[in-house]
Enzyme design. Structure first.
Site, PDB file in Angstrom:
ATOM      1  CB  ALA A  13      -0.938  -0.002   1.204  1.00  0.00           C
ATOM      2  N   GLY A  14       2.159   1.086  -0.213  1.00  0.00           N
ATOM      3  CA  GLY A  14       3.064   2.236  -0.260  1.00  0.00           C
ATOM      4  C   GLY A  14       2.673   3.166  -1.395  1.00  0.00           C
ATOM      5  NE  ARG A  18      11.969   9.889  -0.834  1.00  0.00           N
ATOM      6  CZ  ARG A  18      12.916   9.312  -0.107  1.00  0.00           C
ATOM      7  NH1 ARG A  18      12.593   8.480   0.852  1.00  0.00           N
ATOM      8  NH2 ARG A  18      14.180   9.575  -0.330  1.00  0.00           N
ATOM      9  CE  LYS A  25       7.581   1.791  -2.543  1.00  0.00           C
ATOM     10  NZ  LYS A  25       8.281   2.425  -1.402  1.00  0.00           N
ATOM     11  CG  ASN A 227      11.601   4.173   0.389  1.00  0.00           C
ATOM     12  OD1 ASN A 227      10.534   3.568   0.431  1.00  0.00           O
ATOM     13  ND2 ASN A 227      12.500   4.093   1.340  1.00  0.00           N
ATOM     14  NE  ARG A 316      13.120  -7.489 -32.359  1.00  0.00           N
ATOM     15  CZ  ARG A 316      12.341  -7.137 -33.379  1.00  0.00           C
ATOM     16  NH1 ARG A 316      12.870  -6.887 -34.566  1.00  0.00           N
ATOM     17  NH2 ARG A 316      11.042  -7.017 -33.206  1.00  0.00           N
ATOM     18  CE1 TYR A 370       3.610  -4.939 -40.848  1.00  0.00           C
ATOM     19  CE2 TYR A 370       5.074  -3.035 -40.810  1.00  0.00           C
ATOM     20  CZ  TYR A 370       3.839  -3.603 -40.553  1.00  0.00           C
ATOM     21  OH  TYR A 370       2.840  -2.846 -39.993  1.00  0.00           O
ATOM     22  CB  SER A 406      25.875 -10.728 -54.700  1.00  0.00           C
ATOM     23  OG  SER A 406      26.659 -11.726 -54.127  1.00  0.00           O
TER      24      SER A 406
HETATM   25  C1  UD1 Z   1       9.705   0.049   8.784  1.00  0.00           C
HETATM   26  C2  UD1 Z   1       9.790  -0.417  10.238  1.00  0.00           C
HETATM   27  C3  UD1 Z   1      11.182  -0.064  10.781  1.00  0.00           C
HETATM   28  C4  UD1 Z   1      12.246  -0.695   9.913  1.00  0.00           C
HETATM   29  C5  UD1 Z   1      12.060  -0.259   8.459  1.00  0.00           C
HETATM   30  C6  UD1 Z   1      13.006  -1.024   7.566  1.00  0.00           C
HETATM   31  C7  UD1 Z   1       7.509  -0.216  11.103  1.00  0.00           C
HETATM   32  C8  UD1 Z   1       6.610   0.581  11.974  1.00  0.00           C
HETATM   33  N1  UD1 Z   1       8.770   0.240  11.013  1.00  0.00           N
HETATM   34  O1  UD1 Z   1       9.797   1.474   8.812  1.00  0.00           O
HETATM   35  O2  UD1 Z   1      11.311  -0.540  12.092  1.00  0.00           O
HETATM   36  O3  UD1 Z   1      13.534  -0.331  10.388  1.00  0.00           O
HETATM   37  O4  UD1 Z   1      10.733  -0.559   8.015  1.00  0.00           O
HETATM   38  O5  UD1 Z   1      12.994  -0.496   6.286  1.00  0.00           O
HETATM   39  O6  UD1 Z   1       7.130  -1.221  10.569  1.00  0.00           O
HETATM   40  N2  UD1 Z   1       2.720   0.165   4.481  1.00  0.00           N
HETATM   41  C9  UD1 Z   1       1.408  -0.065   4.199  1.00  0.00           C
HETATM   42  N3  UD1 Z   1       0.440   0.628   4.845  1.00  0.00           N
HETATM   43  C10 UD1 Z   1       0.734   1.540   5.813  1.00  0.00           C
HETATM   44  C11 UD1 Z   1       2.098   1.804   6.096  1.00  0.00           C
HETATM   45  C12 UD1 Z   1       3.057   1.078   5.424  1.00  0.00           C
HETATM   46  O7  UD1 Z   1       1.090  -0.893   3.333  1.00  0.00           O
HETATM   47  O8  UD1 Z   1      -0.216   2.118   6.373  1.00  0.00           O
HETATM   48  C13 UD1 Z   1       3.755  -0.589   3.776  1.00  0.00           C
HETATM   49  C14 UD1 Z   1       4.641   0.287   2.927  1.00  0.00           C
HETATM   50  O9  UD1 Z   1       4.144   0.349   1.595  1.00  0.00           O
HETATM   51  C15 UD1 Z   1       5.973  -0.418   2.961  1.00  0.00           C
HETATM   52  C16 UD1 Z   1       5.968  -1.092   4.321  1.00  0.00           C
HETATM   53  O10 UD1 Z   1       4.626  -1.164   4.738  1.00  0.00           O
HETATM   54  O11 UD1 Z   1       6.033  -1.429   1.978  1.00  0.00           O
HETATM   55  C17 UD1 Z   1       6.844  -0.350   5.344  1.00  0.00           C
HETATM   56  O12 UD1 Z   1       6.306   0.920   5.629  1.00  0.00           O
HETATM   57  P1  UD1 Z   1       7.210   2.200   5.810  1.00  0.00           P
HETATM   58  O13 UD1 Z   1       6.337   3.353   6.118  1.00  0.00           O
HETATM   59  O14 UD1 Z   1       8.134   2.340   4.649  1.00  0.00           O
HETATM   60  O15 UD1 Z   1       8.028   1.826   7.118  1.00  0.00           O
HETATM   61  P2  UD1 Z   1       9.411   2.431   7.589  1.00  0.00           P
HETATM   62  O16 UD1 Z   1       9.192   3.776   8.160  1.00  0.00           O
HETATM   63  O17 UD1 Z   1      10.412   2.291   6.516  1.00  0.00           O
HETATM   64 CA    CA Z   2      10.389   1.872   4.281  1.00  0.00          CA
END
Ligand code: UD1
Ligand code: CA
Length: 447
Positions: A13-14, A18, A25, A227, A316, A370, A406
């Site tokens: 759900a990221g 960025r 992503k 990211n 190809r 073609y 040729s």
């Molecule tokens: C997370 C960890 C952190 C760790 C780091 C490593 C948590 C709270 N923290 O932090 O301890 O060191 O990863 O990279 O887990 N996501 C959702 N829905 C949400 C929030 C996040 O699907 O509501 C997904 C994001 O798309 C991502 C993953 O969960 O794939 C991690 O979320 P992110 O916010 O990137 O966590 P970090 O702050 O990196």
């Molecule tokens: Ca992260």
């Protein structure tokens, strides 16, 4: 011992802003394969629950294509990693033995590493996380250890100065025992600096419940998160090194491995040599003893035993080379079967064709496949000889052993063993050039 069942919850759900692209992503690719596909292949065998954001169509389609019985859940609001996992509550209720929480933007985790996490659960831990020691721990959750026990994970923003000094950090992924996962997850609140439901709080909660949590140390590469486009390239570099090393481990000779680009599905036989600067797209198989020379680009192609490709060749999709075939510089092959021992050594396009065994395709030969509307086949017989700079206008068939003079433009079928020649008679004017030279010399003198 019966196999432990496993549910992998893949968080995708990221928002990925960025990355600065409209593509989700997790659908960006490394090694020719999407990040999502890498993660799903690391957890192959597990039941899959994919958690996506509200605009999820493309991700759902991609996931279903790879794992048809994957369940897809939508996390409508982005309230944190634990909240995201709970979007898959219906899947969690099925009480698998092991629950793996995977991040779709962390594609390099190896199946072996996940096996280690699950082994910790089998040995009685309720929560197991992957820890690593980065050069700079800023931003990561810190792993608070007490002997071998993990007592808590403190997110960077919530950590005290003392805790920020901890250099052992959370890789993000987590394994939870199915028996306790739902109870633990439902106890997580959002009383922290970010106001999010942190998956990482599962550790302290498990401890409060009298359960055990552990951290397994892994290489930073395994948990590299993506990211930005720069991190995507960094992950590609790590993956390419793994693929090159695996190929060399299996006996492939690479003169300059750092310049060879592979796909996750590239397959090599024994005693294959790859010169510098070769790119393998998806779907390439290279059989025993073949040599791929410098600056060649291959995709969807099969290179037969002992064949030679390049330098500067392009294969190809649908290029099917038999044993001992030679494809030389600036030759492009597409959807064409080149049978054993046939050669096209210079400057050719062979598309939608069959080239029979032992045929020789002269420099500059083009299959004109073609007509602007449809593509047509060129069938070149075994042992035939196609003179340089011939144009074979498809559909057309050249019989076995035939000879094409040729520079011919061949529009009609040529029977076996015949000579076909299509060019105007040569005109020769004796002494003509000499006369012109003399005129030129006279003119120069006058000046
Ligand atoms: C997370 C960890 C952190 C760790 C780091 C490593 C948590 C709270 N923290 O932090 O301890 O060191 O990863 O990279 O887990 N996501 C959702 N829905 C949400 C929030 C996040 O699907 O509501 C997904 C994001 O798309 C991502 C993953 O969960 O794939 C991690 O979320 P992110 O916010 O990137 O966590 P970090 O702050 O990196
Ligand atoms: Ca992260």
């Amino acid at each position: 011992m019966p196999q432990r069942t496993c549910l992998a919850i893949v968080l995708a759900a990221g928002e990925g802003t960025r990355m600065r692209t409209s593509l989700p992503k997790a659908l960006h690719a490394i090694g020719g394969r999407t990040l999502l596909e890498h993660v799903l292949s690391a957890v192959s065998g597990a039941d899959i629950a994919l958690v996506v954001g509200p605009d999820h169509g493309a991700l759902e389609t991609a996931a279903k294509k790879l794992v048809p019985d994957a369940q897809v859940f939508v996390q409508r609001e982005r309230l944190g990693t634990a909240h995201a996992v709970l979007a898959a509550k219906a899947a969690l209720e099925k009480k698998h033995d092991d629950i793996l929480v995977m991040f779709a933007d962390t594609p390099l985790v190896r199946a072996e590493t996940l096996t280690q996490l699950r082994a910790a659960l089998a040995q009685g831990a309720a929560v197991a996380v992957l820890g690593f020691k980065p050069v700079d721990p800023t931003g990561y959750g810190r792993l608070v250890m007490k002997g071998d026990d993990l007592t808590a994970i403190v997110e960077h923003r919530d950590a005290s100065d003392e805790q920020r000094k901890i250099d052992f950090v959370n890789g993000g992924l987590m394994a939870l025992s199915g028996a306790h996962a739902l109870t633990i997850l439902q106890r997580i609140d959002n009383a922290n600096a970010k106001g999010e439901y942190y998956l990482t709080d599962a550790v302290a909660i498990a401890r409060d419940m009298g359960l055990k949590a552990v951290a397994i140390e892994t290489a930073e590469d395994d948990v590299l998160g993506i990211n930005t486009k720069a991190q995507l390239a960094q992950a590609e570099a790590v993956l390419q090194n793994r693929l090159r090393n695996a190929a060399m481990e299996a006996g492939v000779t690479m003169v300059a491995p750092e310049t060879v680009f592979l796909s996750t599905d590239t397959k090599f036989g024994n005693d294959v040599t790859i010169e510098p600067n070769v790119v393998f797209g998806l779907g390439v198989t290279v059989d025993d003893g073949a040599v791929i020379r410098a600056f060649s680009h291959l995709e969807g192609a099969h290179v037969g035993k002992g064949a030679r490709v390049g330098p500067y060749a392009r294969l190809r999709p649908g290029a099917e080379l038999g044993a001992d075939v030679h494809i030389g510089n600036f030759v492009e092959v597409k959807a064409a079967k080149i049978e054993d021992g046939a050669k096209a050594n210079h400057l050719s396009y062979i598309g939608d064709a069959r080239v029979g065994a032992g045929a020789n395709i002269g420099a500059g030969t083009i299959t004109c496949n073609y007509d602007g509307i449809n593509k047509h086949l060129t069938d070149i017989g075994a042992g035939s000889f196609i003179g340089s700079n011939s144009a074979l206008v498809a559909p057309v068939k050249i019989g076995d052993g035939a000879y094409i003079g040729s520079g011919s433009v061949i529009t009609k079928n040529v029977p076996a063993d015949a000579l076909a020649l299509e060019r105007s008679e040569q005109t020769v004017k004796e002494g003509w050039a000499k006369k012109v030279q003399a005129l030129k010399a006279a003119k120069a003198k006058k000046k």
